[in-house]
Design a protein around this motif. Structure first.
Motif, PDB file in Angstrom:
ATOM      1  N   GLU A  93      44.547   0.557   4.700  1.00 24.04           N
ATOM      2  CA  GLU A  93      45.523   1.548   5.162  1.00 24.04           C
ATOM      3  C   GLU A  93      45.742   2.621   4.103  1.00 24.04           C
ATOM      4  N   GLU A  94      45.806   2.203   2.842  1.00 25.10           N
ATOM      5  CA  GLU A  94      46.010   3.176   1.766  1.00 25.10           C
ATOM      6  C   GLU A  94      44.814   4.114   1.652  1.00 25.10           C
ATOM      7  N   ILE A  95      43.605   3.577   1.808  1.00 24.67           N
ATOM      8  CA  ILE A  95      42.404   4.422   1.756  1.00 24.67           C
ATOM      9  C   ILE A  95      42.435   5.427   2.898  1.00 24.67           C
ATOM     10  N   ALA A  96      42.827   4.983   4.090  1.00 27.05           N
ATOM     11  CA  ALA A  96      42.924   5.896   5.228  1.00 27.05           C
ATOM     12  C   ALA A  96      43.952   6.980   4.943  1.00 27.05           C
ATOM     13  N   GLY A  97      45.066   6.614   4.302  1.00 23.48           N
ATOM     14  CA  GLY A  97      46.089   7.594   3.937  1.00 23.48           C
ATOM     15  C   GLY A  97      45.566   8.607   2.942  1.00 23.48           C
ATOM     16  N   ILE A  98      44.823   8.135   1.958  1.00 25.35           N
ATOM     17  CA  ILE A  98      44.252   9.034   0.949  1.00 25.35           C
ATOM     18  C   ILE A  98      43.270   9.995   1.601  1.00 25.35           C
ATOM     19  N   LEU A  99      42.452   9.502   2.518  1.00 27.39           N
ATOM     20  CA  LEU A  99      41.489  10.374   3.202  1.00 27.39           C
ATOM     21  C   LEU A  99      42.202  11.431   4.035  1.00 27.39           C
ATOM     22  N   ALA A 100      43.298  11.049   4.691  1.00 25.93           N
ATOM     23  CA  ALA A 100      44.058  12.020   5.484  1.00 25.93           C
ATOM     24  C   ALA A 100      44.670  13.084   4.581  1.00 25.93           C
ATOM     25  N   VAL A 101      45.190  12.664   3.438  1.00 25.65           N
ATOM     26  CA  VAL A 101      45.767  13.626   2.483  1.00 25.65           C
ATOM     27  C   VAL A 101      44.674  14.555   1.978  1.00 25.65           C
ATOM     28  N   ARG A 102      43.512  14.007   1.653  1.00 23.47           N
ATOM     29  CA  ARG A 102      42.418  14.845   1.148  1.00 23.47           C
ATOM     30  C   ARG A 102      42.003  15.902   2.177  1.00 23.47           C
ATOM     31  N   GLU A 103      41.877  15.497   3.429  1.00 23.91           N
ATOM     32  CA  GLU A 103      41.513  16.460   4.479  1.00 23.91           C
ATOM     33  C   GLU A 103      42.555  17.564   4.595  1.00 23.91           C
ATOM     34  N   THR A 108      44.036  23.231   3.637  1.00 30.71           N
ATOM     35  CA  THR A 108      45.170  24.147   3.479  1.00 30.71           C
ATOM     36  C   THR A 108      45.362  24.721   2.082  1.00 30.71           C
ATOM     37  N   ALA A 109      44.753  24.142   1.069  1.00 26.67           N
ATOM     38  CA  ALA A 109      45.027  24.567  -0.315  1.00 26.67           C
ATOM     39  C   ALA A 109      44.708  26.030  -0.548  1.00 26.67           C
ATOM     40  N   GLY A 110      43.576  26.515  -0.077  1.00 30.73           N
ATOM     41  CA  GLY A 110      43.197  27.913  -0.286  1.00 30.73           C
ATOM     42  C   GLY A 110      44.205  28.872   0.324  1.00 30.73           C
ATOM     43  N   VAL A 120      39.446  18.841  -5.315  1.00 27.65           N
ATOM     44  CA  VAL A 120      40.599  17.963  -5.469  1.00 27.65           C
ATOM     45  C   VAL A 120      40.372  17.123  -6.716  1.00 27.65           C
ATOM     46  N   SER A 121      41.329  17.167  -7.645  1.00 29.61           N
ATOM     47  CA  SER A 121      41.200  16.399  -8.883  1.00 29.61           C
ATOM     48  C   SER A 121      41.852  15.035  -8.796  1.00 29.61           C
ATOM     49  N   GLU A 122      42.938  14.949  -8.030  1.00 26.67           N
ATOM     50  CA  GLU A 122      43.689  13.697  -8.016  1.00 26.67           C
ATOM     51  C   GLU A 122      44.502  13.597  -6.736  1.00 26.67           C
ATOM     52  N   ILE A 123      44.610  12.389  -6.215  1.00 24.81           N
ATOM     53  CA  ILE A 123      45.514  12.075  -5.112  1.00 24.81           C
ATOM     54  C   ILE A 123      46.169  10.760  -5.468  1.00 24.81           C
ATOM     55  N   SER A 124      47.506  10.727  -5.450  1.00 18.62           N
ATOM     56  CA  SER A 124      48.204   9.490  -5.783  1.00 18.62           C
ATOM     57  C   SER A 124      49.473   9.355  -4.932  1.00 18.62           C
ATOM     58  N   PRO A 125      49.826   8.112  -4.588  1.00 19.55           N
ATOM     59  CA  PRO A 125      51.048   7.897  -3.805  1.00 19.55           C
ATOM     60  C   PRO A 125      52.277   8.058  -4.690  1.00 19.55           C
ATOM     61  N   THR A 126      53.366   8.535  -4.108  1.00 17.77           N
ATOM     62  CA  THR A 126      54.649   8.648  -4.805  1.00 17.77           C
ATOM     63  C   THR A 126      55.711   7.971  -3.941  1.00 17.77           C
ATOM     64  N   SER A 159      53.194  11.381   6.014  1.00 15.15           N
ATOM     65  CA  SER A 159      52.292  11.749   7.107  1.00 15.15           C
ATOM     66  C   SER A 159      51.376  12.902   6.730  1.00 15.15           C
ATOM     67  N   ALA A 160      51.281  13.226   5.443  1.00 14.15           N
ATOM     68  CA  ALA A 160      50.385  14.243   4.880  1.00 14.15           C
ATOM     69  C   ALA A 160      50.784  15.668   5.258  1.00 14.15           C
ATOM     70  N   THR A 161      52.081  15.916   5.447  1.00 13.19           N
ATOM     71  CA  THR A 161      52.580  17.267   5.679  1.00 13.19           C
ATOM     72  C   THR A 161      52.987  17.852   4.335  1.00 13.19           C
ATOM     73  N   VAL A 162      52.537  19.070   4.043  1.00 14.00           N
ATOM     74  CA  VAL A 162      52.815  19.705   2.751  1.00 14.00           C
ATOM     75  C   VAL A 162      54.286  20.081   2.668  1.00 14.00           C
ATOM     76  N   HIS A 163      54.911  19.743   1.526  1.00 15.96           N
ATOM     77  CA  HIS A 163      56.313  20.082   1.284  1.00 15.96           C
ATOM     78  C   HIS A 163      56.486  21.054   0.133  1.00 15.96           C
ATOM     79  N   GLY A 164      55.478  21.248  -0.671  1.00 17.07           N
ATOM     80  CA  GLY A 164      55.589  22.201  -1.762  1.00 17.07           C
ATOM     81  C   GLY A 164      54.409  22.103  -2.700  1.00 17.07           C
TER      82      GLY A 164
END
Length: 180
Positions: A93-103, A108-110, A120-126, A159-164
């Protein structure tokens, strides 16, 4: 022909860590190259029972059951400890979450930062969701080792929605001294 039958029955008498009989061929002393008399062994009665069970299974299970790719047999700990199995599910489940965040971050980053997305340099849960560190090209240069790269931290909810986002630092692409 008789020699082939005796060689196929000569199996190491030692037990493996999981309590099963070692499957390697035995040498003259009854043990394989990895085991000796000091290892726990399978008794003759257990050996006879195992051979009978194998014969019965061979007669009743003519068709081998299909296994899907990537499946493994459960360890003794997993068979007795349900938390050991649940840990694998949580990891998936965590891997699926990381993949969703990466996508989300890649798509959207650009636009969000206003510069060309580089990686992407890093993805970590908070506690509040996810944190991703991305790199964007803030200024192109020739040669490209002189590009100015900005590192940005993007905050996302579960849910991988950008907040800032915020810029963490800037560096020249060819300048690796600060990372060593």
């Amino acid at each position: 022909m008789a020699e082939a039958d005796t060689h196929s029955q000569e199996q190491c008498r030692a037990r493996t860590e999981d309590g099963e009989r070692c499957s390697r061929p035995a040498q003259d002393d009854g043990f394989c190259y990895q085991h000796d008399e000091s290892d726990p062994t399978v008794s003759d009665s257990q050996t006879a029972e195992a051979e009978e069970q194998a014969d019965e299974q061979g007669e009743s299970d003519d068709v081998e059951q299909p296994r899907s790719r990537g499946t493994t047999t459960m360890t003794a700990e997993e068979k007795t400890d349900p938390d050991a199995v649940d840990a694998d599910v949580d990891a998936e489940e965590e891997i699926a979450g990381i993949l969703a965040v990466r996508e989300t971050v890649q798509s959207t980053a650009g636009q969000l930062i206003g510069h060309e997305f580089d990686g992407v340099s890093e993805i970590s849960p908070t506690d509040e969701g996810w944190r991703a560190v991305v790199e964007v090209v803030e200024r192109r240069a020739v040669p490209d080792t002189q590009d100015i790269i900005g590192r940005y931290e993007i905050e996302l909810d579960p849910s991988a929605t950008v907040h800032g986002y915020r810029r963490v630092d800037r560096y020249r692409r060819g300048d690796t001294a600060q990372f060593e």
